[in-house]
Scaffold this motif. Structure first.
Motif: not given
Length: 311
Positions: A246-261
């Motif tokens: 998977a590319g960077t854009e797809e992988l970022e969907r997993f991590t975007l905002g994940s620490l705050r959650r």
């Protein structure tokens, strides 16, 4: 000279500048308990960073510092704020702080960049850093490749400035080992997440208390952005897609905002539960003061016992 003598703290212990966790109240609590509290700039903008520094100054009369992630889009503004606010202790991560060192030194700050390799340690020493924090891959969050046991003595041999050990330190035995490797003190992260004063969600703390020695994994190795965290659905999905190309854009969907959650919402399924390998050693929620006392006094007791054994 131990770190506490260099920094004016009771214990030779620094709190890691964990994004979204290292707030002014937490940093002040660490400093009031005898350690060096840090405000982590990674989870805030420049205006919030300044406000947190001023709040921390109201909450403690003890030394405290800041951590600036150099990949942050407002790192330059934060560097200027740290100087303007006369913060006495600055740590950095994710980059080379050399461009900011003259500014910080002129403002009277002691600067200890976090390094994961000997080459960077030597570079920041030449640039004027007062010390370095050698962080092994056992740590939580963004990690390098070298383990603490291998990294710290090599950094100590390569530079003449003080070295702080980080990564894999949660009890007295590990703190004593850090001193044996040549460090003057330690930076702590994971073991402080289960302190009574730590502001993370109760679900996050319970996940840490349930952790075992094999409970962490590292995402992002293939793409060159390795992060250590507790295994959960998000981590498993990320690793599966990463291995599938998977590319960077797809992988970022997993991590975007994940620490705050994880930190604020207690989402242990899709949140990023950043933690080091010592998570499996955590057994209870305790006050910061109790954690620091057990580490420091236990370290000295174990040293005395070892001295008796080798005679």
């Amino acid at each position: 000279m131990n770190l506490n003598e260099l920094l004016g703290t009771e214990f030779p212990l620094i709190q890691g500048g964990m994004a979204n966790i290292a707030t002014a109240p937490f940093a002040a609590a660490v400093s009031n308990a005898g350690g060096m509290g840090l405000i982590g700039g990674g989870g805030m903008d420049a205006d919030a960073f300044r406000a947190q520094i001023r709040l921390c100054r109201r909450l403690t009369d003890q030394p405290f510092g800041v951590n600036i992630m150099l990949m942050h889009p407002q790192a330059g503004a934060m560097a200027q704020i740290a100087a303007e606010e006369h913060v006495g202790f600055i740590t950095t991560g994710a980059g080379n702080p050399a461009p900011y060192l003259p500014l910080w030194k002129q403002a009277g700050a002691k600067v200890f960049p976090v390094v994961a390799a000997v080459a960077l340690a030597k570079l920041v020493e030449r640039a004027g850093a007062d010390g370095v924090i050698a962080e092994g891959t056992e740590s939580g969050g963004h990690v390098g490749e070298a383990a603490t046991m291998a990294l710290v003595p090599q950094v100590c041999d390569a530079v003449s400035i003080p070295v702080v050990a980080a990564g894999g330190i949660a009890d007295a035995r590990q703190l004593l080992a850090a001193f044996a490797l040549g460090a003057c003190g330690a930076q702590l992260g994971t073991c402080l997440l289960v302190s009574a004063e730590c502001p993370i969600h109760a679900n996050y703390k319970q996940a840490l208390l349930k952790a075992r020695d094999s409970s962490t994994t590292v995402t992002g190795r293939i793409g060159g952005t390795p992060v250590r965290l507790l295994k959960n659905q998000m981590a498993r999905d990320y690793l599966a897609r990463e291995k599938a190309g998977a590319g960077t854009e797809e992988l970022e969907r997993f991590t975007l905002g994940s620490l705050r959650r994880a930190v604020f919402d207690g989402d242990t399924r899709t949140g990023s539960l950043m933690a080091g390998q010592v998570a499996g050693m955590l057994r209870e929620i305790r006050p910061l003061r109790a954690i620091f006392e057990d580490l420091w006094h236990g370290c000295r007791e174990r040293l005395s016992a070892l001295e008796q054994e080798v005679r």
